[in-house]
Scaffold this active site. Structure first.
Site, PDB file in Angstrom:
ATOM      1  N   GLY A  20      -9.447   5.043   5.472  1.00  0.00           N
ATOM      2  CA  GLY A  20      -8.217   5.271   4.645  1.00  0.00           C
ATOM      3  C   GLY A  20      -7.580   4.015   4.776  1.00  0.00           C
ATOM      4  O   GLY A  20      -6.166   4.243   5.108  1.00  0.00           O
TER       5      GLY A  20
ATOM      6  N   ASP B 109     -12.031   3.156   1.909  1.00  0.00           N
ATOM      7  CA  ASP B 109     -11.001   4.050   1.115  1.00  0.00           C
ATOM      8  C   ASP B 109     -11.572   4.435  -0.041  1.00  0.00           C
ATOM      9  O   ASP B 109     -12.726   4.024  -0.574  1.00  0.00           O
ATOM     10  CB  ASP B 109      -9.630   3.291   1.062  1.00  0.00           C
ATOM     11  CG  ASP B 109      -8.563   4.048   1.004  1.00  0.00           C
ATOM     12  OD1 ASP B 109      -8.549   4.844   0.084  1.00  0.00           O
ATOM     13  OD2 ASP B 109      -7.380   3.836   1.879  1.00  0.00           O
TER      14      ASP B 109
ATOM     15  N   ASP C 167     -15.525   8.699  -0.257  1.00  0.00           N
ATOM     16  CA  ASP C 167     -14.777   9.713   0.033  1.00  0.00           C
ATOM     17  C   ASP C 167     -14.964  10.273   1.393  1.00  0.00           C
ATOM     18  O   ASP C 167     -16.177  10.452   1.959  1.00  0.00           O
ATOM     19  CB  ASP C 167     -14.994  10.798  -0.889  1.00  0.00           C
ATOM     20  CG  ASP C 167     -13.988  12.252  -0.681  1.00  0.00           C
ATOM     21  OD1 ASP C 167     -13.677  12.231   0.314  1.00  0.00           O
ATOM     22  OD2 ASP C 167     -13.917  13.030  -1.546  1.00  0.00           O
TER      23      ASP C 167
ATOM     24  N   HIS D  76      -2.171  12.969   9.656  1.00  0.00           N
ATOM     25  CA  HIS D  76      -0.764  13.336   9.361  1.00  0.00           C
ATOM     26  C   HIS D  76      -0.669  13.679   7.924  1.00  0.00           C
ATOM     27  O   HIS D  76       0.229  14.528   7.369  1.00  0.00           O
ATOM     28  CB  HIS D  76       0.325  12.444   9.727  1.00  0.00           C
ATOM     29  CG  HIS D  76       0.684  11.560   8.863  1.00  0.00           C
ATOM     30  ND1 HIS D  76       1.753  10.720   9.136  1.00  0.00           N
ATOM     31  CD2 HIS D  76      -0.093  10.827   7.986  1.00  0.00           C
ATOM     32  CE1 HIS D  76       1.722   9.746   8.254  1.00  0.00           C
ATOM     33  NE2 HIS D  76       0.817   9.808   7.558  1.00  0.00           N
TER      34      HIS D  76
HETATM   35  C1  LIG Z   1      -0.857   7.394   4.280  1.00  0.00           C
HETATM   36  S1  LIG Z   1      -2.207   6.381   3.796  1.00  0.00           S
HETATM   37  C2  LIG Z   1      -2.520   5.286   5.133  1.00  0.00           C
HETATM   38  C3  LIG Z   1      -3.168   3.965   4.795  1.00  0.00           C
HETATM   39  C4  LIG Z   1      -3.466   3.148   6.098  1.00  0.00           C
HETATM   40  N1  LIG Z   1      -4.449   3.733   7.080  1.00  0.00           N
HETATM   41  C5  LIG Z   1      -2.220   2.757   6.792  1.00  0.00           C
HETATM   42  O1  LIG Z   1      -2.012   3.232   8.194  1.00  0.00           O
HETATM   43  O2  LIG Z   1      -1.432   1.817   6.298  1.00  0.00           O
HETATM   44  C6  LIG Z   1      -3.691   7.255   3.629  1.00  0.00           C
HETATM   45  C7  LIG Z   1      -4.645   6.611   2.957  1.00  0.00           C
HETATM   46  O3  LIG Z   1      -5.822   7.556   2.920  1.00  0.00           O
HETATM   47  C8  LIG Z   1      -6.555   7.281   1.904  1.00  0.00           C
HETATM   48  N2  LIG Z   1      -7.517   8.341   1.424  1.00  0.00           N
HETATM   49  C9  LIG Z   1      -6.965   9.690   0.960  1.00  0.00           C
HETATM   50  N3  LIG Z   1      -7.866  10.534   0.327  1.00  0.00           N
HETATM   51  C10 LIG Z   1      -9.148   9.895   1.134  1.00  0.00           C
HETATM   52  C11 LIG Z   1     -10.305  10.275   0.808  1.00  0.00           C
HETATM   53  N4  LIG Z   1     -10.750  11.423   0.339  1.00  0.00           N
HETATM   54  N5  LIG Z   1     -11.333   9.233   1.453  1.00  0.00           N
HETATM   55  C12 LIG Z   1     -11.056   8.345   1.743  1.00  0.00           C
HETATM   56  N6  LIG Z   1      -9.511   7.774   1.680  1.00  0.00           N
HETATM   57  C13 LIG Z   1      -8.679   8.709   1.471  1.00  0.00           C
HETATM   58  C14 LIG Z   1      -5.612   6.901   0.642  1.00  0.00           C
HETATM   59  O4  LIG Z   1      -5.965   6.026  -0.460  1.00  0.00           O
HETATM   60  C15 LIG Z   1      -4.580   5.983   1.664  1.00  0.00           C
HETATM   61  O5  LIG Z   1      -4.849   4.510   1.489  1.00  0.00           O
END
Ligand SMILES: C[S@@+](CC[C@H](N)C(=O)[O-])C[C@H]1O[C@@H](n2cnc3c(N)ncnc32)[C@H](O)[C@@H]1O
Length: 339
Positions: free
Chosen positions: A181, A204, A224, A242
């Site tokens: 992510g 991601d 995913d 979170h």
């Molecule tokens: C709150 S952001 C945090 C981004 C980064 N880790 C940061 O701290 O700046 C959450 C991230 O989780 C990713 N995300 C959400 N669902 C996901 C999934 N099922 N698999 C992979 N990534 C996912 C979103 O695209 C997003 O980039």
């Protein structure tokens, strides 16, 4: 006086929008470009605004100076560490300010009390957006998705430089690391550049990594995290858990465990997140954690966790042990999880 506190709490949205206005007018950029203390009329002409609006701008600046966003000498306005953070060629935290004050995104907060009275499980966000979840909106509205990713990248720049400097030993002995992510790659780029011997991967959702930074210093994989996570000595999870309820966190952590157990080194998971009841001598950082907690509750139906809640999801996912490092990053801290 208590009246003053209640007034300031009630009016605090004006602070948010005054800060946003400073970002939209790029006041930091104009003050920086001027090179020395900038008088009001020079700032007004530089933005530029019509001369009859100069006094209004002066009033906005009076508030922002009072709040420490800008400084002021007799000769004019100067940058402070806060206004430096919203410079577009610096951390660009203006993207964060814009993302959290986006009007669409703020819709419905006056209805928060309804969520408490409802018997259903809808979050405030789902209630306001007709049942649609946050990640669907981010996917369907590319312009908001872009702003959200820029906002996350901007907080990462501030946080990651501190993390790498404060906890360098957590990366000792690692041959490979995947940032799950990891958004558009700001975090993994900082880790890869600080520790060039670690083989780094950004992971991601496919539509997010499609817009990722391209660099020789790390690989990029779309997927995913609920399905499969690429194997590595370490999995890095910053601001991820979170966003999810306890059951989903356990599912994500189990996938991470599979990924680290499939490498020779046995590995670990490194979490960078908030622990709401961790000792922290900065009351402002404690307040940040509590504010973000209400935001997580309202947007995702998720939460910032206390020590016991972290313990429960970590052990619930089958880890044998974990270590919480002292908070050195404002509201954030580091937790290492061992399989
Ligand atoms: C709150 S952001 C945090 C981004 C980064 N880790 C940061 O701290 O700046 C959450 C991230 O989780 C990713 N995300 C959400 N669902 C996901 C999934 N099922 N698999 C992979 N990534 C996912 C979103 O695209 C997003 O980039």
């Amino acid at each position: 006086m208590e009246l003053t506190r209640i007034q300031n709490l009630s009016l605090s949205y004006i602070s948010s929008f005054a800060l946003r206005c400073a970002c939209d007018l790029d006041i930091s950029g104009h003050v920086q470009a001027y090179g020395h203390p900038m008088p009001l009329n020079e700032l007004a002409r530089s933005i530029p605004i019509p001369p009859e609006k100069d006094l209004m701008l002066g009033r906005l600046m009076t508030l922002l100076v009072h709040q420490g966003v800008f400084g002021q000498s007799e000769a004019g306005y100067v940058l402070t560490p806060l206004s430096e953070l919203i410079l577009t060629d610096g951390s660009n935290l203006g993207a964060y300010v814009r993302a959290v004050t986006e009007v669409d995104f703020m819709k419905g907060w006056d209805r928060l009390s309804e969520v408490f009275k409802d018997t259903g499980k809808s979050t405030l966000f789902e209630k306001v957006f007709g049942g649609i979840q946050f990640w669907e909106i981010v996917k369907e509205k590319p312009e908001y998705g872009k702003l959200f990713n820029e906002a996350m990248a901007s907080t990462s720049k501030s946080l990651m430089n501190g993390l790498v400097a404060s906890y360098p030993h957590i990366f000792d002995g690692l041959n490979s690391l995947v940032d799950i992510g990891g958004g558009t790659g700001t975090t993994i780029k900082i880790i890869a550049e600080a520790f060039p011997t670690i083989r780094c991967t950004l992971f991601d959702l496919p539509h997010v990594v499609a817009n990722a930074i391209r660099s020789d210093s790390f690989d990029v994989v779309g997927g995913d995290m609920f399905e499969k996570i690429p194997p590595a000595d370490a999995i890095f999870l910053k601001n991820i858990l979170h966003d999810w309820c306890d059951e989903d966190c356990v599912r994500i952590l189990k996938k991470c465990k599979e990924a680290i157990e499939s490498t020779r080194n046995g590995g670990k998971v490194i979490v960078c997140d908030i622990i709401v009841d961790l000792d922290n001598n900065d009351p402002k950082a404690i307040e940040t954690g509590l504010l973000v907690d209400i935001s997580m509750m309202s947007i995702y139906g998720a939460k910032e966790r206390n020590k016991q809640e972290w313990h429960d999801i970590i052990l619930g996912a089958g880890y044998s042990d974990y270590k919480i490092y002292p908070a050195r990053l404002g509201a954030y801290c580091v937790i290492e999880l061992y399989p």
